[in-house]
Scaffold this motif. Structure first.
Motif, PDB file in Angstrom:
ATOM      1  N   THR A  61     -21.722 -98.128  42.741  1.00 19.48           N
ATOM      2  CA  THR A  61     -21.660 -99.078  43.885  1.00 19.48           C
ATOM      3  C   THR A  61     -22.645 -99.879  44.402  1.00 19.48           C
ATOM      4  N   VAL A  62     -24.061 -99.554  44.034  1.00 20.67           N
ATOM      5  CA  VAL A  62     -25.141-100.045  44.622  1.00 20.67           C
ATOM      6  C   VAL A  62     -25.130-100.135  46.131  1.00 20.67           C
ATOM      7  N   ASP A  63     -24.433 -99.530  46.786  1.00 19.12           N
ATOM      8  CA  ASP A  63     -24.028 -99.247  48.232  1.00 19.12           C
ATOM      9  C   ASP A  63     -24.641 -97.778  48.658  1.00 19.12           C
ATOM     10  N   ARG A 532     -30.265-102.557  40.688  1.00 17.02           N
ATOM     11  CA  ARG A 532     -30.393-103.448  42.000  1.00 17.02           C
ATOM     12  C   ARG A 532     -31.014-104.606  41.784  1.00 17.02           C
ATOM     13  N   LEU A 536     -27.940-106.482  44.124  1.00 18.14           N
ATOM     14  CA  LEU A 536     -28.236-106.434  45.549  1.00 18.14           C
ATOM     15  C   LEU A 536     -29.569-107.174  45.930  1.00 18.14           C
ATOM     16  N   SER A 550     -23.047-105.639  45.906  1.00 15.37           N
ATOM     17  CA  SER A 550     -22.708-104.079  45.690  1.00 15.37           C
ATOM     18  C   SER A 550     -21.164-104.281  45.837  1.00 15.37           C
ATOM     19  N   THR A 552     -18.708-102.973  47.804  1.00 15.93           N
ATOM     20  CA  THR A 552     -18.513-102.582  49.329  1.00 15.93           C
ATOM     21  C   THR A 552     -17.163-103.365  49.708  1.00 15.93           C
TER      22      THR A 552
END
Length: 597
Positions: A61-63, A532, A536, A550, A552
């Motif tokens: 997710t990079v969250d 990242r 993001l 991300s 999200t």
């Protein structure tokens, strides 16, 4: 199974177990992040039917709030839920398209942090010189093109690099070939061949004749006509000296009708778009466009015909910006397909053409410290325009002096306007930074928009240019910048390099050249940092982190499906990774025929 892989799978299992326990305990909301998707209502008020659902995947997710997930639900252009298969299945309705991923990896739509959109498309229509391994091979490509091109018509190509050939050209001046071979290969055609970096052009005798280049021709400001010992032009034109040749081409070629110009523009956009989507690039930071080009982008965006999200830097001179900049702050036109909020400038040239502006002379050219392309007073004027109109300033700076001068100008502008906060001005490339200047990126909040693949592509000649000490301390030093609190954005600088995020990701984490040798590997990123930098961090650099970057709920459904997890696979497998599908705003805009989806 690698330790990283085991770690990741264990984390996933624990995360799913935690969800089950929350359900048993009677948690009010199956997925807390569903509320993020609609802050004004709770999960019960959200229409349960999704239009697209991805199940059974490995969702990276990079969250940081959503450590691990298996499935994604999309409605319209937005992500509405991320979580486990059981939870997301509840959002499947009669009209929902379901993609069963069978363990394949999903990452956020990849953001090209610095490249040239139209030039990428145009590069597909001219001679590709990246395949040539010697000056003789370049001449052979030109000779073949001359045989199928009407007499008198211009022949253009791109991609030669004297330091990447198998042998030094003979004769040469400062290591660069002289024009005689291509002049013999195409005596009846003017020939213009752009260096791989885009910062030098090689012309044959016919092109120089049409440009009226003689021994008396003076170097234009910010450019250099390379000459031999007798003062004759060798055919190599550095930086702004190429304008002499481009002006001649403009005078010589038949004026195009509006219909022809638009057809060429559309074809370049189509080719660039196709390259982006097949490589998983859903957003593109376009490093310099004219107002006329931006006008055309805006028409396409508003008509729903721009198929990649563009974030564009304006490349017009100060005199034009003084009159028209206020008209061109464009945020999210065409349903978030076009944003224009930055100005592009050049402080110097490229390291590969001895054009990067250095604090000390080149080791292999002691008579030169490179070229300052834009005088600092002019950049200071641009900085004032950017501050006044709330634009970001994005300055090309490769050499250590270019980076220092740019940071000095930025710092002075920030001090003069202390009420202006969070400006996110950028330095494009930041390839060679003096160690004393590296911490200034973090302190000033200046984004370093770098291209990791340049490090491994340029490595064969960097030490020769800079010496080992300077190269180790400051060349492509993204580890140093990150550790000092800087934001590093990744990209390819296409068409300088192939628009291939996987290649840049690999360079980011290994710094390995084609022969397997690592180029100062202490400057490597972690895999999470590298991902990242393509998601993001790049969104942040465009003030778009609330919109993309991300996986999200509430963000645009820009997603990429990969055939393996680049964050855990063995290092040697990274370059074998394939993009199986690209999803932009919930629509599948690219899918490999053998994807199995």
């Amino acid at each position: 199974m690698t330790l990283d892989s085991l770690f990741s799978k264990t984390a996933c299992a624990l995360d799913l177990l935690a969800r089950v326990l929350r359900l048993i305990a009677g948690a009010v909301c199956l997925l807390p992040v569903l509320i993020i998707a609609s802050s004004q209502c709770d999960a019960a008020t959200i229409d349960p039917a999704a239009e697209l659902v991805l199940l059974g995947g490995n969702v990276v997710t990079v969250d940081d709030r959503i450590a691990c997930a298996e499935a994604i639900a999309v409605r319209g252009e937005r992500i509405v839920a991320v979580g486990g298969n059981h939870e997301i299945r509840r959002l499947i309705g009669q009209g929902t398209r379901v993609m069963v991923l069978d363990g394949k990896t999903v990452v956020p739509g990849l953001i090209e942090g610095h490249a040239h959109f139209l030039e990428l498309g145009r590069s597909k229509k001219i001679l590709d010189l990246t395949v040539a391994k010697s000056w003789e091979e370049v001449a052979a490509i030109v000779r073949e093109a001359a045989g199928r091109t009407p007499h008198g018509c211009w022949i253009t190509g791109r991609g030669w690099h004297q330091d990447k050939w198998s042998r030094m050209p003979e004769p040469n001046v400062e290591g660069y070939p002289t024009h005689e071979l291509i002049s013999r290969a195409a005596p009846d055609h003017p020939v213009l061949l752009t260096h791989a970096s885009g910062h030098a052009t090689l012309a044959n005798s016919r092109a120089m004749e049409l440009a009226n280049v003689t021994a008396e021709t003076r170097d234009p400001p910010g450019g250099e006509v390379l000459r031999d010992a007798q003062g004759h032009a060798t055919g190599v034109f550095r930086e702004k000296a190429a304008s002499l040749l481009l002006a001649a081409r403009g005078r010589d070629e038949r004026p195009k009708s509006d219909r022809d110009r638009i057809a060429e523009l559309d074809e370049s956009i189509r080719l660039a778009t196709a390259e982006c989507l097949r490589h998983g690039v859903t957003s593109f930071h376009d490093a310099g466009a004219s107002l006329a080009t931006i006008d055309y982008y805006r028409r396409l965006a508003e008509d729903g015909r721009l198929e990649v999200r563009l974030w564009v830097m304006i490349g017009e001179p100060n005199r034009v910006l003084q009159q028209r900049l206020s008209e061109y702050r464009i945020l999210g036109a065409g349903n978030h397909h076009l944003t224009v909020r930055a100005i592009k400038r050049f402080m110097d040239g490229a390291l590969g053409t001895h054009g990067a502006w250095l604090l000390a002379p080149y080791c292999d050219l002691p008579s030169s410290c490179g070229l300052n392309v834009t005088p600092p007073p002019s950049l200071r004027e641009t900085a004032q325009l950017a501050i006044k109109h709330d634009f970001q300033l994005a300055t090309h700076a490769i050499g250590d002096r270019a980076n220092r001068e740019t940071l000095d100008i930025y710092a002075a502008a920030f001090r003069a306007h202390p009420h202006k906060k969070d400006l996110r001005w950028r330095i494009e490339h930041a390839q060679h930074v003096d160690p004393a200047d590296a911490p200034r990126f973090g302190r000033l909040g200046v984004v370093a928009a770098m291209q990791a693949v340049h490090a491994t592509s340029d490595a064969p000649f960097v030490v020769e240019r800079l010496d080992s000490k300077r190269a180790e301390e400051g060349a492509y030093a993204w580890r140093t910048l990150l550790d000092a609190g800087g934001v590093v954005v990744n990209g390819s600088d296409a068409p300088v390099e192939r628009i291939d995020p996987i290649a840049s990701f690999y360079a980011s984490v290994t710094r390995k050249q084609a022969d397997g040798a690592a180029f100062f590997p202490g400057q490597s990123m972690t895999r999470r940092e590298a991902l990242r930098s393509y998601t993001l961090a790049a969104a942040y650099a465009a003030f778009e982190e609330d919109l993309k970057g991300s996986i999200t709920p509430g963000k645009l459904a820009d997603l990429v499906i990969l055939d393996r997890d680049i964050t855990t696979v063995p290092e040697e497998e990274i370059l074998d990774t394939r993009v199986l599908a690209t999803i932009l705003g919930g629509r599948i805009v690219f899918e490999r025929q053998d994807s199995g989806l």
